[in-house]
Design a protein around this motif. Structure first.
Motif, PDB file in Angstrom:
ATOM      1  N   GLU A 440       0.836  -1.196   0.000  1.00 22.55           N
ATOM      2  CA  GLU A 440       0.000   0.000   0.000  1.00 22.55           C
ATOM      3  C   GLU A 440       0.875   1.252   0.000  1.00 22.55           C
ATOM      4  O   GLU A 440       1.889   1.308   0.709  1.00 22.55           O
ATOM      5  N   SER A 449      -5.067   7.111  -0.438  1.00 25.52           N
ATOM      6  CA  SER A 449      -4.389   5.952  -0.999  1.00 25.52           C
ATOM      7  C   SER A 449      -3.992   6.288  -2.431  1.00 25.52           C
ATOM      8  O   SER A 449      -4.834   6.601  -3.275  1.00 25.52           O
ATOM      9  N   HIS A 452      -1.865   0.716  -5.042  1.00 25.78           N
ATOM     10  CA  HIS A 452      -1.504  -0.499  -4.325  1.00 25.78           C
ATOM     11  C   HIS A 452      -1.001  -1.528  -5.319  1.00 25.78           C
ATOM     12  O   HIS A 452      -1.304  -1.468  -6.513  1.00 25.78           O
TER      13      HIS A 452
END
Length: 495
Positions: A440, A449, A452
């Motif tokens: 991640e 985020s 990933h």
């Protein structure tokens, strides 16, 4: 608290990286700096567990910047999983990597791929095999087991020479149920160790001289006196050592002047000493190695996460021990939270992850691991259990005000220790999405985020409490239950 959603598509992650970089350039964000380098550690990307003696879990280097990577999981060699579960991998001054698996001391060379260049068999131990280790400036590898510290070196000047056991220091008067839990190095080159029973000692690198052992106070006030300490500790450039027991946060001062000694500077109680030992935790009380906070390079504060649920992030004044500020960590409103991972620190910001695993699963583990409470408690991590939640807090050094900066409720770091790239402002960990283990990448400033990297669904990718590390080739290195994982940019290796 603000809940940050995931950016699922790689193209969106890349766009976010680019936009955030432009914003940083436009608005002139304050550059993040590393803690002062310890001259007796190897001058390398990651010479000690947690990256430096401040236990910051930060790196001045850049790592992967997109999901376009190559991944290698190194598991094979002599015997059955000889590379299994190397919690800490440390880089020597010659560019090669030292580590300790459940059965071997090992040396790795990293080019376009990882290769094992030397192995040395040691006593098989799943629980005690060098989780806290370091490599010195002269390329001596020090690691701990249940009751001793061992120094390893090379049998010849060749970097690919065989590994040689150099010497062993046996900690005096270790009793049944007591074991080493921490190992670090002072800025004048002495090794400091701590045991689970709250005993702290110092020893020279050649093991020729050692200090008297200091027993930390409170052993008669905790519910589990042989589990007072369950994590490592930082040392600042003044040779102040910060150790958290299940009752207190302490500062101990090291002096190498004859007679070598450890003196207690201050003690601040943060717990009643009888916190529940939750499943997934390695012991009761503080779930993190303390981390020194000092944006300008001077030790200002020390930060831990405590042993309650929901846990609290707690800051202490490094000079006086005064409680500086705290905040509950609920990851957006969870009723329970705890952590076994160190607080990642850069500047005046601290990032924590969630390790509150299904306690019913822990109870079920008791039926298959009867008689060993440590195995019972780590069982959920062995099985690859994932808890979700990453949060970042800032602290004002002057006023001690603690502020929640962001929460990401959709990312799990499983049982891995995260790391932050100070060069790029990106935090990394080994996580999990559904049944798939992942690497991640999280923006340090916003919590978004970024992208990933899917790895695989089987437990060979399980981090099992290992530290996420940034290598010298813009790569991510981390131990797993079965071996060693490396994730590197494809372009960097010409692929």
């Amino acid at each position: 608290p603000q809940s940050i959603g995931l950016l699922h598509r790689p193209s969106m992650g890349l766009l976010a990286v680019a936009v955030l970089a432009l914003l940083a350039a436009a608005f002139g964000t304050t550059p993040l700096t590393s803690p002062p380098r310890n001259p007796f550690l190897a001058s390398s990307p990651f010479p000690i567990c947690h990256g430096d003696t401040w236990c910051s879990d930060s790196s001045p280097l850049s790592a992967i910047s997109s999901p376009r990577v190559s991944a290698q999981l190194l598991v094979h060699g002599q015997g059955l999983f000889p590379l299994a579960d190397p919690i800490s991998l440390v880089f020597g001054p010659d560019g090669l990597v030292w580590g300790s698996s459940t059965s071997h001391i090992l040396r790795l060379a990293i080019g376009s791929n990882m290769t094992v260049v030397a192995m040395f068999a040691h006593n098989n131990s799943f629980q005690f095999h060098g989780a806290y280790s370091l490599v010195s400036s002269d390329n001596t590898y020090f690691c701990s087991d249940a009751g001793s510290v061992t120094a390893y070196g090379l049998a010849a000047p060749d970097p690919r020479a065989a590994i040689k056991r150099l010497r062993v220091f046996n900690v005096p008067d270790v009793v049944d149920g007591e074991h080493l839990v921490g190992l670090s190095m002072t800025y004048d080159g002495y090794l400091i160790y701590a045991t689970s029973a709250g005993r702290v000692g110092g020893v020279s690198r050649d093991f020729s001289s050692s200090s008297a052992i200091l027993q930390l106070p409170g052993r008669d006030r905790v519910g589990m006196p042989l589990r007072m300490i369950s994590n490592n500790f930082p040392i600042d450039q003044n040779n102040s050592i910060y150790i958290a027991t299940s009752l207190n946060q302490h500062r101990i001062q090291w002096s190498a002047a004859a007679p070598q000694q450890l003196a207690l500077s201050w003690t601040t109680q943060y717990s009643g000493g009888n916190d529940t030992w939750y499943y997934g935790r390695l012991g009761p009380g503080a779930g993190s190695s303390p981390t020194v906070v000092g944006p300008d390079g001077s030790p200002e504060l020390v930060v831990i996460t405590d042993g309650q649920s929901p846990m609290n992030i707690r800051f202490f004044n490094a000079a006086t021990g005064a409680a500086c500020g705290s905040a509950p960590v609920t990851f957006g409103g969870l009723g329970n939270s705890t952590s076994e991972q160190s607080v990642v620190v850069a500047g005046n910001r601290a990032m924590v992850v969630n390790n509150w695993w299904d306690q019913a699963l822990g109870k079920a583990c008791e039926n298959i691991t009867a008689g060993n409470p440590w195995i019972q408690h780590v069982c959920p991590a062995v099985l690859g259990e994932a808890a979700y939640g990453v949060a970042q807090y800032s602290v004002d050094i002057g006023s001690c005000a603690v502020k929640l900066e962001w929460v990401n409720t959709e990312v799990s770091c499983t049982s891995s220790i995260p790391v932050v790239s100070l060069a790029d402002g990106i935090a990394y960990c080994l996580g999990k999405r559904g049944l798939t283990f992942t690497i991640e990448a999280i923006d340090w400033n916003s919590g978004h985020s970024l992208f990933h990297v899917p790895l695989g669904n089987d437990l060979t990718y399980n981090s099992m409490y290992a530290g996420t590390e940034i290598g010298a080739r813009n790569d991510i290195i981390i131990g797993t239950l079965a071996g060693i994982l490396r994730v590197a940019p494809k372009a960097a290796d010409g692929e």
